[in-house]
Motif scaffolding. Sequence first.
Motif, PDB file in Angstrom:
ATOM      1  N   TRP A 399      -6.601 -11.562  20.974  1.00  0.00           N
ATOM      2  CA  TRP A 399      -6.229 -10.303  21.610  1.00  0.00           C
ATOM      3  C   TRP A 399      -4.976  -9.717  20.952  1.00  0.00           C
ATOM      4  O   TRP A 399      -4.883  -8.504  20.719  1.00  0.00           O
ATOM      5  CB  TRP A 399      -5.980 -10.536  23.098  1.00  0.00           C
ATOM      6  N   MET A 400      -4.013 -10.569  20.631  1.00  0.00           N
ATOM      7  CA  MET A 400      -2.791 -10.106  19.973  1.00  0.00           C
ATOM      8  C   MET A 400      -3.090  -9.559  18.587  1.00  0.00           C
ATOM      9  O   MET A 400      -2.477  -8.582  18.144  1.00  0.00           O
ATOM     10  CB  MET A 400      -1.785 -11.252  19.875  1.00  0.00           C
ATOM     11  N   LYS A 401      -4.045 -10.185  17.926  1.00  0.00           N
ATOM     12  CA  LYS A 401      -4.423  -9.709  16.593  1.00  0.00           C
ATOM     13  C   LYS A 401      -4.979  -8.294  16.663  1.00  0.00           C
ATOM     14  O   LYS A 401      -4.638  -7.436  15.820  1.00  0.00           O
ATOM     15  CB  LYS A 401      -5.464 -10.662  15.994  1.00  0.00           C
ATOM     16  N   GLU A 402      -5.816  -8.029  17.669  1.00  0.00           N
ATOM     17  CA  GLU A 402      -6.423  -6.710  17.793  1.00  0.00           C
ATOM     18  C   GLU A 402      -5.447  -5.676  18.343  1.00  0.00           C
ATOM     19  O   GLU A 402      -5.446  -4.521  17.930  1.00  0.00           O
ATOM     20  CB  GLU A 402      -7.658  -6.793  18.705  1.00  0.00           C
ATOM     21  N   VAL A 460       2.273 -14.962  24.926  1.00  0.00           N
ATOM     22  CA  VAL A 460       1.032 -15.711  24.728  1.00  0.00           C
ATOM     23  C   VAL A 460       0.610 -16.375  26.025  1.00  0.00           C
ATOM     24  O   VAL A 460      -0.571 -16.382  26.407  1.00  0.00           O
ATOM     25  CB  VAL A 460       1.221 -16.763  23.625  1.00  0.00           C
ATOM     26  N   ALA A 461       1.580 -16.936  26.776  1.00  0.00           N
ATOM     27  CA  ALA A 461       1.261 -17.640  28.031  1.00  0.00           C
ATOM     28  C   ALA A 461       0.736 -16.670  29.076  1.00  0.00           C
ATOM     29  O   ALA A 461      -0.215 -16.968  29.808  1.00  0.00           O
ATOM     30  CB  ALA A 461       2.503 -18.369  28.543  1.00  0.00           C
ATOM     31  N   GLN A 462       1.359 -15.494  29.162  1.00  0.00           N
ATOM     32  CA  GLN A 462       0.929 -14.508  30.165  1.00  0.00           C
ATOM     33  C   GLN A 462      -0.501 -14.027  29.876  1.00  0.00           C
ATOM     34  O   GLN A 462      -1.300 -13.894  30.785  1.00  0.00           O
ATOM     35  CB  GLN A 462       1.888 -13.303  30.151  1.00  0.00           C
ATOM     36  N   ARG A 463      -0.798 -13.819  28.610  1.00  0.00           N
ATOM     37  CA  ARG A 463      -2.155 -13.377  28.286  1.00  0.00           C
ATOM     38  C   ARG A 463      -3.159 -14.505  28.522  1.00  0.00           C
ATOM     39  O   ARG A 463      -4.271 -14.266  28.978  1.00  0.00           O
ATOM     40  CB  ARG A 463      -2.213 -12.946  26.814  1.00  0.00           C
ATOM     41  N   GLY A 464      -2.737 -15.745  28.230  1.00  0.00           N
ATOM     42  CA  GLY A 464      -3.636 -16.869  28.459  1.00  0.00           C
ATOM     43  C   GLY A 464      -3.909 -17.088  29.924  1.00  0.00           C
ATOM     44  O   GLY A 464      -4.998 -17.514  30.324  1.00  0.00           O
ATOM     45  N   ALA A 465      -2.910 -16.774  30.798  1.00  0.00           N
ATOM     46  CA  ALA A 465      -3.100 -16.962  32.247  1.00  0.00           C
ATOM     47  C   ALA A 465      -4.122 -15.988  32.805  1.00  0.00           C
ATOM     48  O   ALA A 465      -4.756 -16.230  33.822  1.00  0.00           O
ATOM     49  CB  ALA A 465      -1.754 -16.794  32.959  1.00  0.00           C
TER      50      ALA A 465
END
Length: 466
Positions: A399-402, A460-465
């Motif tokens: 998601w971060m890549k896009e 990264v943690a917030q998006r993974g949650a």
Amino acid sequence: MVKGRGSASSVSAVMLLAFGILSFRVAAWVIYRSELAYITNDGYVIARIFQMLVVVLLMVSMRSRIPSKRVFIGGMVLATVATVVASAVVIFGSNGVLPPSWGMAACGLHGAASAFFFLGWGVCACIEPPSRSALSISLAFVLYGLVTLFLSFVPLGFVEGVALLSPLLCCALIVIALKGRLEKIPCGRASLRRDLDTPSRMLLGVMLACCVICAVVDVMVPESSDPSLYSFNAFWPVLYAVIFGVFFVWFVLMKKKDPDALWPMFTFVLSVGLFGFSSFFFIDTFVAGQFMRASADCIIVFSWVVVACMVYRKKLQPIFYFGLSIIVYSNTAPFPKAAFDALFPQVDFGAGSLVAIALAFVMAVALVGCTVFLSAAKKPSALPKSPQSSKAECSSLEWMKESYGLTLREIEVVDLLTRGYTMPQTGERLFISHDTVRSHVKSIYKKLGVHSKGELIDIVAQRGAR
């Protein structure tokens, strides 16, 4: 307007360094390889011995410091005077005006003085960004091949003028190139164990292996005692132009900044020369030998580019490390051939020997195998997968890549940093230098708008949650 000025400045810096290196190499060529003076192999050996001694002396004395402006300019002027005097003695000696013993002494003086120019231009290359230094060095060798070809067909009087004027041009250009920059050169004490990481050691190992092969080539195909047979090598301009073309495409058209990924090109050129020698020896012995020698001579470009890039990225002491590359690349001197002849005077190991032909083939196969193995070992995976990487983490990274436009390499760096890797450990894992990791981290922080590793982990943690 600013961008235009920056481009013009980059071009001028590349051209200044290229013409400076060209003047240095031509000053040596007209004395030792042209038909201006019939310098014997003994004179060549004496010149190289004195050059190596002065290089070692400067490396030791300047290992933890850089000379002041006054000392530097004084050294360059002294080296210029010594080179001009030595060239004049060689010229008069070749005309029979002076005894031969004077010519030998002049070779020693010329070799000692050349060490100052050698290290001076090495320092100039090491303080330029890798893209500039690689383009400059390769362009200098292209011009060197063309100029030596031209000088081989002009009257000797013109060559004599070049022999006397090229050291003056070399001194003037090196003073201009380092004007106001000596104070900015790193001067910390050099330490091989502390300064070099694993990727750097691997690259230097490849360079050392190529230099050993080139030393064997020097024994197999020594330069002829007749200058008319080796005053220039017709393969030089072609091979050097190919190398420069690759660098130009890599840095200018593809906008790359690091030449490390191009090291297989040099091993490929050397292996092609070895294969060519073993394959075409019976068709044309002289051409096969000249092609192999020309391909081996290309390794000096590899040596200069690798060391200059490494010193610039890691902010290392340039005099020590570039001097070390001069010593390692010993096949530029006739030491291997002289040592072999002294130790094994009855052994026929020349170009006409079937042993030499077989050895060239074996070395080529070994070099290709080593290149393939190391290239495969250094090739990173698309996304590092390990038990510590959850599916949620991989999803957030994609998601971060896009969303933020991160490159594949930056995604790999983010993945390792968020799993607890330090920047040095990240470099070790991805086979890139610490400075390259730091550059990627700066780019990642800028794209994500964060200022610390903790903020990066939180994103990264917030998006993974989710």
